[in-house]
Design a protein around this motif. Structure first.
Motif, PDB file in Angstrom:
ATOM      1  N   ILE A 189       0.842  -1.202   0.000  1.00  0.00           N
ATOM      2  CA  ILE A 189       0.000   0.000   0.000  1.00  0.00           C
ATOM      3  C   ILE A 189       0.877   1.252   0.000  1.00  0.00           C
ATOM      4  O   ILE A 189       0.578   2.238  -0.686  1.00  0.00           O
ATOM      5  CB  ILE A 189      -0.945  -0.014   1.218  1.00  0.00           C
ATOM      6  N   THR A 190       1.954   1.231   0.774  1.00  0.00           N
ATOM      7  CA  THR A 190       2.888   2.371   0.790  1.00  0.00           C
ATOM      8  C   THR A 190       3.506   2.573  -0.587  1.00  0.00           C
ATOM      9  O   THR A 190       3.636   3.711  -1.070  1.00  0.00           O
ATOM     10  CB  THR A 190       3.993   2.131   1.829  1.00  0.00           C
ATOM     11  N   GLN A 191       3.887   1.475  -1.225  1.00  0.00           N
ATOM     12  CA  GLN A 191       4.476   1.570  -2.560  1.00  0.00           C
ATOM     13  C   GLN A 191       3.468   2.122  -3.571  1.00  0.00           C
ATOM     14  O   GLN A 191       3.810   2.979  -4.400  1.00  0.00           O
ATOM     15  CB  GLN A 191       4.973   0.186  -3.000  1.00  0.00           C
ATOM     16  N   LEU A 192       2.232   1.641  -3.480  1.00  0.00           N
ATOM     17  CA  LEU A 192       1.205   2.168  -4.381  1.00  0.00           C
ATOM     18  C   LEU A 192       0.943   3.644  -4.103  1.00  0.00           C
ATOM     19  O   LEU A 192       0.743   4.447  -5.026  1.00  0.00           O
ATOM     20  CB  LEU A 192      -0.084   1.367  -4.217  1.00  0.00           C
ATOM     21  N   SER A 193       0.951   4.009  -2.820  1.00  0.00           N
ATOM     22  CA  SER A 193       0.756   5.411  -2.455  1.00  0.00           C
ATOM     23  C   SER A 193       1.851   6.284  -3.058  1.00  0.00           C
ATOM     24  O   SER A 193       1.580   7.382  -3.569  1.00  0.00           O
ATOM     25  CB  SER A 193       0.740   5.551  -0.940  1.00  0.00           C
ATOM     26  N   ASN A 194       3.091   5.807  -3.001  1.00  0.00           N
ATOM     27  CA  ASN A 194       4.202   6.560  -3.592  1.00  0.00           C
ATOM     28  C   ASN A 194       4.003   6.752  -5.089  1.00  0.00           C
ATOM     29  O   ASN A 194       4.236   7.836  -5.631  1.00  0.00           O
ATOM     30  CB  ASN A 194       5.521   5.833  -3.338  1.00  0.00           C
ATOM     31  N   ILE A 195       3.566   5.687  -5.746  1.00  0.00           N
ATOM     32  CA  ILE A 195       3.369   5.769  -7.193  1.00  0.00           C
ATOM     33  C   ILE A 195       2.242   6.743  -7.533  1.00  0.00           C
ATOM     34  O   ILE A 195       2.368   7.575  -8.440  1.00  0.00           O
ATOM     35  CB  ILE A 195       3.055   4.371  -7.770  1.00  0.00           C
TER      36      ILE A 195
END
Length: 356
Positions: A189-195
């Motif tokens: 979720i953090t990675q998707l948020s960054n993207i």
């Protein structure tokens, strides 16, 4: 010195020299006469007044924007009219002073007329040519600025078309992790948020550092590994000198997505994505290699792949001009290579930025 001051200075000096060129020899030959001197001063003021009136007319009706034949015709009419005014004013004055010399010259009017027309032609032609060139230069500048604005609008449209592609697959992958591996789901979720954050910022930024773009790529690849697990392997090798090179945001992510969707996902045993970046002769070369077959997957002709690859080429052209390039080709039997060539920021990109 401002253009207005230069104009009036040239007006005063020019007409003074022209009239004095005729008055001084006369005064030396026939002696100083106050009436003749006043006539010379009146001619200076009249010449300045008439030519300034011409300047007001040409600016008010924007003659310099006319086609050359129509402009030339107006210049000719102006010369003939102003020459006639100067002649009608000066001949009666000179007859009082040089009555005996002028009585036996029936064509003296045409002599006066042609002389004044030649003098006025020199002034009017000089000013009109200058104004025409200046108007053409300003029109060219406005066209450049308009083209820059259009390119910026096009660039924003192209960037907005790149955002949705990765979202759906990432959400499906995270949904599968929520119960199986909650800790991994949080990381995803953090990675998707960054993207998503970088995707939103992409509409506000024309370029980002290469290292920032690569972080987005890593987040994307890690999310894809959730789906493909051991079927996806990737590596990234970057020249340390290239990490601050300016690249279009979300561009590499799009190319990597294209490689996975049309290459790795179609390989039975999975595949790989390798990214390298090098600097040669002040040019950044980014190479993305992935498993797959370019012809069999038809990634360049498919709707999603075609749009993404076309947008990549257009974005590079808008930002960097002819110095940038993009190509995708079959490097080996089972390897597709995407190659991006990026120079330093062009003047066009800088001008666009200054007009935001």
């Amino acid at each position: 010195m401002s253009k207005r001051r230069i104009y009036w200075l040239l007006q005063i000096i020019g007409w003074t020299l022209l009239i004095m060129f005729e008055y001084v020899p006369y005064a030396l030959e026939f002696g100083f006469d106050l009436g003749t001197f006043y006539t010379a001063i009146a001619n200076i003021l009249l010449g300045i007044g008439l030519t300034h009136a011409y300047r007001l007319v040409i600016r008010k009706w924007n003659w310099s924007s006319l086609p050359l034949p129509r402009l030339a015709l107006r210049v000719l009419y102006s010369v003939l009219f102003l020459g006639l005014v100067m002649t009608l004013v000066n001949q009666p004055l000179d007859r009082k002073v040089l009555a005996e010399n002028l009585l036996n010259q029936p064509l003296i009017f045409w002599g006066y007329y042609s002389t004044w027309c030649k003098n006025l032609l020199a002034w009017i032609l000089s000013y009109t040519v200058y104004h025409y060139v200046e108007q053409t230069r300003l029109a060219g500048y406005e066209k450049i600025m308009l083209r820059m604005s259009m390119r910026e609008a096009e660039s924003k449209v192209l960037r907005s078309q790149l955002n949705p592609h990765f979202t759906f697959n990432a959400l499906n992958s995270i949904r599968a992790l929520v119960f199986e591996d909650p800790a991994k789901a949080q990381i995803s979720i953090t990675q998707l948020s960054n993207i998503l954050r970088n995707s939103l910022l992409a509409d506000r930024r024309k370029t980002v550092d290469l290292q920032e773009e690569l972080k987005t790529v890593v987040d994307y690849l890690e999310l894809e590994k959730v789906r493909y697990e051991d079927r996806l392997n990737y590596s990234i090798a970057t020249n340390p000198q290239a990490v601050y090179w300016q690249v279009p945001p979300m561009m590499l992510q799009t190319l990597v997505e294209n490689g996975i969707k049309h290459g790795v996902s179609k390989e039975m045993g999975g595949g790989f994505v390798n990214i390298t970046s090098e600097i040669e002769d002040d040019i950044l070369f980014v190479t993305i290699r992935n498993s797959g077959n370019l012809e069999s997957t038809e990634s360049t002709n498919s709707e999603s792949g075609g749009v993404g690859l076309k947008n990549t080429a257009e974005r590079l052209s808008i930002l960097y001009g002819k110095g940038a390039s993009f190509r995708i080709f079959q490097e080996t039997e089972r390897t597709v290579c995407s190659e991006v060539r990026i120079p330093t920021l062009s003047d066009n990109a800088i001008m666009i930025g200054e007009n935001d």
